[in-house]
Design a protein around this motif. Structure first.
Motif, PDB file in Angstrom:
ATOM      1  N   ALA A 101      35.645  27.134 -40.552  1.00 12.05           N
ATOM      2  CA  ALA A 101      36.361  25.857 -40.417  1.00 12.05           C
ATOM      3  C   ALA A 101      36.746  25.374 -41.808  1.00 12.05           C
ATOM      4  O   ALA A 101      35.904  25.317 -42.708  1.00 12.05           O
ATOM      5  CB  ALA A 101      35.486  24.824 -39.720  1.00 12.05           C
ATOM      6  N   ASN A 128      35.520  22.441 -46.676  1.00 14.31           N
ATOM      7  CA  ASN A 128      34.332  23.289 -46.737  1.00 14.31           C
ATOM      8  C   ASN A 128      34.398  24.236 -47.929  1.00 14.31           C
ATOM      9  O   ASN A 128      35.489  24.516 -48.435  1.00 14.31           O
ATOM     10  CB  ASN A 128      34.222  24.104 -45.436  1.00 14.31           C
ATOM     11  CG  ASN A 128      33.426  23.372 -44.376  1.00 14.31           C
ATOM     12  OD1 ASN A 128      32.480  22.648 -44.691  1.00 14.31           O
ATOM     13  ND2 ASN A 128      33.797  23.572 -43.121  1.00 14.31           N
ATOM     14  N   PRO A 129      33.244  24.764 -48.361  1.00 11.46           N
ATOM     15  CA  PRO A 129      33.269  25.779 -49.427  1.00 11.46           C
ATOM     16  C   PRO A 129      34.035  27.010 -48.964  1.00 11.46           C
ATOM     17  O   PRO A 129      33.988  27.355 -47.782  1.00 11.46           O
ATOM     18  CB  PRO A 129      31.786  26.113 -49.643  1.00 11.46           C
ATOM     19  CG  PRO A 129      31.073  25.635 -48.427  1.00 11.46           C
ATOM     20  CD  PRO A 129      31.883  24.497 -47.880  1.00 11.46           C
ATOM     21  N   GLY A 148      38.689  40.376 -47.437  1.00  9.33           N
ATOM     22  CA  GLY A 148      38.912  39.166 -46.655  1.00  9.33           C
ATOM     23  C   GLY A 148      39.849  39.441 -45.503  1.00  9.33           C
ATOM     24  O   GLY A 148      40.531  40.472 -45.477  1.00  9.33           O
ATOM     25  N   LYS A 167      42.088  34.207 -53.803  1.00 12.45           N
ATOM     26  CA  LYS A 167      40.657  34.344 -53.512  1.00 12.45           C
ATOM     27  C   LYS A 167      39.967  35.325 -54.443  1.00 12.45           C
ATOM     28  O   LYS A 167      38.747  35.337 -54.510  1.00 12.45           O
ATOM     29  CB  LYS A 167      40.466  34.772 -52.071  1.00 12.45           C
ATOM     30  CG  LYS A 167      41.237  33.874 -51.109  1.00 12.45           C
ATOM     31  CD  LYS A 167      40.395  33.424 -49.992  1.00 12.45           C
ATOM     32  CE  LYS A 167      41.153  32.471 -49.100  1.00 12.45           C
ATOM     33  NZ  LYS A 167      40.227  31.636 -48.342  1.00 12.45           N
TER      34      LYS A 167
HETATM   35  N1  CTP Z   1      37.290  32.016 -45.743  1.00 14.74           N
HETATM   36  C1  CTP Z   1      36.029  31.709 -46.207  1.00 14.74           C
HETATM   37  N2  CTP Z   1      35.644  30.418 -46.344  1.00 14.74           N
HETATM   38  C2  CTP Z   1      36.483  29.417 -46.036  1.00 14.74           C
HETATM   39  C3  CTP Z   1      37.787  29.711 -45.554  1.00 14.74           C
HETATM   40  C4  CTP Z   1      38.152  31.026 -45.419  1.00 14.74           C
HETATM   41  O1  CTP Z   1      35.261  32.631 -46.500  1.00 14.74           O
HETATM   42  N3  CTP Z   1      36.085  28.158 -46.187  1.00 14.74           N
HETATM   43  C5  CTP Z   1      37.690  33.428 -45.647  1.00 14.74           C
HETATM   44  C6  CTP Z   1      37.858  33.953 -44.241  1.00 14.74           C
HETATM   45  O2  CTP Z   1      36.651  34.488 -43.747  1.00 14.74           O
HETATM   46  C7  CTP Z   1      38.911  35.020 -44.445  1.00 14.74           C
HETATM   47  C8  CTP Z   1      39.750  34.504 -45.600  1.00 14.74           C
HETATM   48  O3  CTP Z   1      38.926  33.550 -46.274  1.00 14.74           O
HETATM   49  O4  CTP Z   1      38.339  36.235 -44.870  1.00 14.74           O
HETATM   50  C9  CTP Z   1      41.037  33.863 -45.253  1.00 14.74           C
HETATM   51  O5  CTP Z   1      40.837  32.835 -44.312  1.00 14.74           O
HETATM   52  P1  CTP Z   1      42.065  31.959 -43.903  1.00 14.74           P
HETATM   53  O6  CTP Z   1      41.617  30.882 -42.982  1.00 14.74           O
HETATM   54  O7  CTP Z   1      43.155  32.872 -43.450  1.00 14.74           O
HETATM   55  O8  CTP Z   1      42.497  31.362 -45.332  1.00 14.74           O
HETATM   56  P2  CTP Z   1      42.436  29.927 -45.966  1.00 14.74           P
HETATM   57  O9  CTP Z   1      42.244  30.122 -47.421  1.00 14.74           O
HETATM   58  O10 CTP Z   1      41.452  29.052 -45.272  1.00 14.74           O
HETATM   59  O11 CTP Z   1      43.905  29.368 -45.780  1.00 14.74           O
HETATM   60  P3  CTP Z   1      44.642  28.688 -44.516  1.00 14.74           P
HETATM   61  O12 CTP Z   1      43.659  28.551 -43.383  1.00 14.74           O
HETATM   62  O13 CTP Z   1      45.122  27.382 -45.038  1.00 14.74           O
HETATM   63  O14 CTP Z   1      45.762  29.640 -44.171  1.00 14.74           O
END
Ligand code: CTP
Ligand code: CA
Length: 221
Positions: A101, A128-129, A148, A167
């Motif tokens: 989330a 969230n982190p 990822g 990332k």
């Molecule tokens: N991820 C994570 N921690 C978060 C958000 C995402 O570890 N708080 C990881 C997910 O497990 C996945 C990757 O980051 O491997 C991409 O997640 P995604 O939701 O597609 O990317 P976001 O950076 O959250 O971007 P957005 O949702 O805005 O597209």
């Protein structure tokens, strides 16, 4: 014969996998979540274990059986998932499949929020982190290979390349979720690395898992 299966390609490797959604409390009876079923992450954990890896699977709330040979740690929130992934390091590889989330309620209410007859409550959110970004930046504790996932509905490859850079991970498995992928049994993915993009045919999530596990074994040598 219970002798260790040393010919399997990932024997002796430790791999951390995150899977499923996270659940962020609003009050004792309500939460923010998403449609992730955890299937793809669980299949990947199972496929890695089948190749002989020691697998730590950090799982959000899902209704799935733990794959054979996998050590499972159940969590609810993104912050719990971040701590459990951190505790699981060091590892040779991390595969972050969870649909974490992005936001949680700034302060979860201790008591059930009641209707008052006035306007509906306003929910203040905080970010969230980013677990994937943290693992990628873990310095000496960084796994040699950090993977990822990116679930996208539009401009899939463009967003995936941007996420790879932002990332600091090694691979992004880009997932086109515009159709019925989330919660479904098949997946159409592109493997995005510094070397370029490889697009895989739409296939069952189990087949994606096997293929990815084999690629990870090759990358780890
Ligand atoms: N991820 C994570 N921690 C978060 C958000 C995402 O570890 N708080 C990881 C997910 O497990 C996945 C990757 O980051 O491997 C991409 O997640 P995604 O939701 O597609 O990317 P976001 O950076 O959250 O971007 P957005 O949702 O805005 O597209
Ligand atoms: Ca997100």
């Amino acid at each position: 014969d219970f002798a260790p299966d040393t010919h399997r390609a990932l024997y002796g490797r430790h791999i951390v996998v995150s899977a499923g959604p996270t659940r962020e409390p609003i009050d004792p009876v309500r939460y923010i979540a998403n449609r992730s079923s955890g299937q793809q992450g669980f299949a990947i954990a199972g496929a890695l274990a089948a190749l002989g890896a020691r697998v730590t699977l950090v799982a959000g709330p899902v209704s799935l059986e733990t794959p054979a040979g996998v050590e499972r740690i159940d969590v609810e929130t993104a912050r719990e998932m971040a701590a459990a992934v951190d505790d699981a390091l060091p590892a040779d590889a991390a595969v972050m499949v969870a649909a974490v989330a992005d936001w949680r309620a700034e302060a979860a209410a201790e008591h059930k929020i009641k209707k008052t007859g006035d306007a509906p409550p306003t929910l203040a959110l905080t970010e969230n982190p980013d677990i994937l970004a943290r693992v990628s930046a873990a310095g000496p504790r960084r796994p040699a290979l950090v993977v990822g996932f990116a679930a996208e509905t539009d401009n899939v490859l463009e967003h995936a390349r941007a996420k790879l850079a932002k990332k600091g991970c090694d691979w992004i498995v880009a997932n086109d979720v515009s159709g019925d992928v989330m919660g479904g049994t098949e997946n159409a993915v592109h493997l995005v690395t510094a070397d370029g993009v490889e697009s895989w045919d739409r296939m069952p999530k189990g087949a994606v898992a096997t293929r990815l596990a084999e690629r990870i074994a090759t990358a780890l040598g």
